[in-house]
Scaffold this active site. Structure first.
Site, PDB file in Angstrom:
ATOM      1  N   GLU A 452       0.785  -1.247   0.000  1.00 10.33           N
ATOM      2  CA  GLU A 452       0.000   0.000   0.000  1.00 10.33           C
ATOM      3  C   GLU A 452       0.807   1.282   0.000  1.00 10.33           C
ATOM      4  OE1 GLU A 452      -2.821  -0.377   3.215  1.00 10.33           O
ATOM      5  OE2 GLU A 452      -4.050  -1.773   2.105  1.00 10.33           O
TER       6      GLU A 452
HETATM    7  C1  BMA Z   1      -4.548  -2.995   5.440  1.00  3.14           C
HETATM    8  C2  BMA Z   1      -3.227  -3.516   5.889  1.00  3.14           C
HETATM    9  C3  BMA Z   1      -2.773  -3.001   7.188  1.00  3.14           C
HETATM   10  C4  BMA Z   1      -3.868  -2.627   8.123  1.00  3.14           C
HETATM   11  C5  BMA Z   1      -5.211  -3.037   7.624  1.00  3.14           C
HETATM   12  C6  BMA Z   1      -6.350  -2.597   8.476  1.00  3.14           C
HETATM   13  O1  BMA Z   1      -4.497  -2.129   4.418  1.00  3.14           O
HETATM   14  O2  BMA Z   1      -2.294  -3.451   4.875  1.00  3.14           O
HETATM   15  O3  BMA Z   1      -1.896  -1.929   7.002  1.00  3.14           O
HETATM   16  O4  BMA Z   1      -3.638  -3.135   9.351  1.00  3.14           O
HETATM   17  O5  BMA Z   1      -5.364  -2.519   6.373  1.00  3.14           O
HETATM   18  O6  BMA Z   1      -6.466  -1.213   8.514  1.00  3.14           O
END
Ligand code: BMA
Length: 849
Positions: A452
């Site tokens: 991300e």
């Molecule tokens: C996602 C993951 C984490 C996070 C989760 C919940 O995007 O990649 O970074 O813990 O969301 O928010």
């Protein structure tokens, strides 16, 4: 003649001398055992320490801090990150080891900034938790006691000057401090806090230390390369790296499986040598992911010999398979799917985070449990998310054995990173080490640069939030490019050229439903976007690499970190164990939509779990119903690093939440799934099997007292990898004038030796005309297990069965019960079960009203 004799005797003498100096032992490699103590660097008092371990665990054992996972204790241990720590180990070394010409100490994991000395001699300084550091120590070792000292510098103090020098703050929003120092240090990002994790910026010798002793030469690396694979033959190459301290002729012998044995002579020079052996395997047996076939692993043993004497030997387990990632424009958008041994394969899997904040306490049995859970949940893929660590070799071995494909992110997540030369050099070492360590595993399916970062840069408003000027932005993007588009792919080209790499997951953002056509997506409309769960039917990407919803862990787990007085979602303790900025508010909002609000904490926890399970099920099934448009479903997240409210299906203590039971069913190789679209009831039968399957499906719509108002029986052969619509009829035709809150659809499907029951509602749970149920419960105990039979005269929504005070696992839980049907479930414990019936606690949705 004399000359010749002299020459001969010189040669014989040389051989005698030489074999004497080389000894007659092959390499010796073992884990160093030492008596460890530790102290805070600015204090005098020493305490016993554990290696592998972490300073937080040792402080707790020494009684200096309380359990950091309990209550609000997290706050009171934050001082630890600002301190330096000294670990001191006393060990003796046996004569046999000391007699080797070369002795190395290999530190498999130092977290993170450590100065290491042996008997007062400085060996090295470390600066990356993700790589092993080694040092040649023969000259420093002595008979009797030896003394190893490891000084850990505070990661906070070490990184601070870099932060102070920087023009800007990096957008590491999960790093729970103002300065966002985590980006400067190659240490598990989640140690600095995450939205499911506490902040424990720990230090320690987190992986074992090894002693490697050898004479003349050793094999430092074997790279297995599968050049080609067909049913007729596999062409393989083994590429060796051999470190020699003596120049001589050596033989490498390779045996592969039972049939192949081959030798190669190599002239070793001092230093690093390269050699390779090519072999052809006729009629190779393939390695398959779970559910598609066997996990055939060939043993490949490479031996290094001189003068018939074994110097070193390495055995690896090799799996032969092809994995392609098809990521290209097509008529639907841009594809993203895995082809395994030529077969497009739907990935039923999960995102994994580390199993603990303190990784020094990992054990083989924790990893075994992970895999038991993955297999019990019918999965074939696991994604190592980029905010954790590159897992232990053992994890990869288990994945090879069990047929779980692995998606490996490099350890970068949710922030931009520095890109100065020192940082990039450090990452280059990390990439070298981990690519070489992991590339021979057949389970390793894909490399991904980060989690991300790209989607964050383009959509999360970092530019404004952190006030980046245009120059800053240019510099940050160039940095991204250097790291994720150059350094990492170039390393892979050099070291592991056959595996797919892409720079950042996801490729498309979740904001616009149109983007679902473009490759992989982390759909966070449900949760972050507050979309209704039903949107999961619409927001179906080509590959779902993340989606999720939070729940509280089971009450048994809540009891491990709180007292009854804390059982309120607003209490300090519960808030400490809820790290999402929108956590409890969001759970409440969703609960209000679908359920009647409960009035006590325990019911809230129960309903929250049901809601997570039912809501996520919409997604699992929608993604499978959209095969082959969508070819993967990886939910967020398998596990927890501590006891916490999170998106996990399995909590820190290994307890299954309601969702995990739902996943197990939704990920069966064959499922029946219903959806109402434009007033039509559509029922799909989906198979991920690679052979045709005989299926029989009984579809019924029943009233909540069990009366059948419509039914259809279908018997047919479902083709391999099929997604068939077996019913597409206006719902009104099927239910007539029965109201939607008084009837449910029951789908009983039989395939192979499996029998599945799937229930589908036509109204929200809160509107369902549930009645109080007098559930009949029978228990048959036998040794460590029990069979429980349940029967109810009326429809029961999400029965929860708890065996209070017993440690064990249910075969099923949180399921719906149709009237007058017997449900048999089993309970397995590691101790004899007695008097279970009196300890059973049973609850269903109606009991929360
Ligand atoms: C996602 C993951 C984490 C996070 C989760 C919940 O995007 O990649 O970074 O813990 O969301 O928010």
């Amino acid at each position: 003649m004399l000359h010749k004799l002299l020459q001969l005797s010189f040669i014989l003498g040389f051989i005698a001398l030489y074999s004497c100096s080389s000894g007659d032992q092959s390499i010796k490699s073992y884990e160093l055992q030492a008596d460890w103590t530790f102290r805070q660097a600015d204090k005098e008092e020493w305490h016993p320490a554990t290696v592998p371990g972490n300073v937080h665990i040792d402080l707790e054992k020494a009684g200096i801090i309380n359990d950091p996972y309990y209550g609000t204790n997290e706050d009171s241990v934050q001082w630890i990150e600002h301190k330096d720590w000294i670990y001191s180990g006393e060990f003796s070394i046996d004569k046999e080891t000391l007699d080797f010409d070369n002795i190395e100490l290999e530190f498999l994991g130092l977290d993170t900034y450590a100065d290491v000395t042996l008997n007062g001699q400085r060996l090295f300084s470390s600066d990356n938790m993700f790589v092993a550091f080694s040092s040649k120590v023969k000259k420093y070792l002595k008979p009797g006691k030896n003394h190893l000292e490891v000084l850990f510098h505070s990661p906070i103090k070490t990184a601070m000057p870099l932060y102070e020098k920087s023009k800007y703050t990096y957008p590491a929003d999960n790093d729970r401090s103002e300065e966002h120092l985590s980006v400067y240090t190659r240490k598990a990002p989640y140690h600095y806090g995450w939205d499911w994790g506490p902040r424990f910026v720990t230090s320690g010798i987190w992986r074992p230390i090894k002693i490697n002793a050898w004479n003349d030469a050793r094999i430092t690396d074997v790279h297995f390369v599968q050049k080609s694979l067909t049913e007729e033959k596999a062409e393989l190459s083994f590429e060796y790296e051999i470190e020699a301290t003596v120049a001589e002729t050596a033989t490498i012998s390779l045996s592969f499986g039972d049939a192949i044995k081959t030798n190669k002579e190599v002239d070793l020079k001092k230093g690093i040598n390269k050699a390779s052996i090519n072999i052809t395997v006729d009629k190779p047996e393939y390695w398959w992911p779970n559910g598609m076939g066997e996990q055939k692993l060939y043993a490949a043993t490479s031996e290094l010999k001189t003068n018939g004497q074994l110097l070193d030997s390495k055995t690896q387990k090799i799996g032969l398979r092809t994995i392609e990632v098809i990521n290209e424009p097509d008529s639907l958008g841009v594809s993203f799917y895995f082809k395994v041994n030529g077969i497009p394969t739907f990935m039923r899997g999960v995102n994994y985070i580390p199993n603990d904040c303190f990784l020094g306490r990992m054990t083989d049995s924790i990893y075994q449990n992970n895999f038991d859970d993955l297999l019990a949940s019918n999965m074939n893929m696991l994604r190592f998310w980029g905010g954790g660590v590159y897992e232990d070799d053992r994890f990869f071995e288990l994945a090879d054995e069990k047929g779980i494909l692995l998606w490996q992110d490099f350890m970068f997540a949710c922030t931009m990173y520095p890109s100065d030369d020192a940082f990039l050099d450090n990452v280059a070492k990390e990439a070298d080490y981990n690519i070489k360590r992991l590339r021979n595993h057949p389970s390793l399916a894909i490399w991904c640069g980060n989690n991300e970062v790209k989607v964050g840069w383009h959509n999360w408003g970092w530019q404004d939030k952190y006030g980046y000027t245009e120059d800053d932005q240019k510099e940050l993007l160039e940095g991204y490019d250097k790291l994720f588009n150059k350094l990492l792919p170039n390393k892979l080209k050099e070291l592991d050229s056959k595996r797919f790499y892409y720079d950042s997951s996801p490729i498309s953002n979740w904001g616009d439903v149109k983007d679902m056509k473009i490759a992989d997506n982390h759909y966070w409309g449900v949760w972050w976007g507050k979309h209704e769960f039903e949107k999961l039917n619409e927001y179906v990407p080509r590959f779902m690499s993340e989606f999720g919803f939070q729940s509280f862990p089971p009450m048994e787990t809540i009891k491990e970190f709180s007292e009854e007085k804390d059982w309120d979602i607003e209490s300090d303790v519960m808030k400490t164990h809820q790290k999402s900025s929108i956590g409890n508010v969001t759970i409440k909002e969703y609960m209000q939509r679908d359920y009647k609000m409960p009035n006590n904490f325990e019911d809230f926890v129960y309903l929250n779990q049901i809601m997570q399970a039912e809501g996520m099920r919409v997604g699992f099934e929608a993604q499978r119903r959209n095969k082959p448009f969508c070819m993967g479903s990886l939910y967020w997240q398998l596990n927890d690093v501590w006891p916490v409210v999170s998106w996990s299906g399995i909590d820190y203590y290994g307890r299954w939440k309601a969702m995990q039971y739902f996943i197990k069913k939704a990920y069966e190789p064959v499922i029946t799934s219903a959806v109402v679209e434009d007033g039509n009831l559509n029922i799909h039968l989906i198979s991920d099997k690679i052979t045709d399957t005989k299926v029989s499906s009984l579809l019924q719509i029943i009233k909540l007292d069990g009366t059948v108002i419509w039914e259809q029986n279908k018997k047919f052969t479902l083709e391999a990898n099929a997604n068939d619509v077996i019913l597409d009829t206006p719902l009104s035709k099927l239910i007539g004038n029965h109201s939607k809150n008084k009837v449910v659809l029951v789908m009983n499907t039989q395939y192979d030796s499996n029998q599945t029951e799937t229930i589908f509602l036509f109204s929200k749970v809160k509107n369902l005309a549930l009645q109080n149920a007098d559930i009949d419960i029978q228990v048959k105990e036998s040794g460590n297990s029990a069979e429980v039979t349940l029967k109810s005269p009326v429809f029961v929504k999400n029965i929860e069965i708890i065996a209070d005070g017993f440690n064990g696992k249910w075969s099923d839980n949180y399921f719906d019960m149709i009237p007058n049907k017997e449900y048999k479930i089993s309970f397995n414990s590691n101790a004899p079960i007695r008097d279970l019936k009196s300890k059973l606690q049973v609850k269903s949705v109606i009991n929360t009203y």
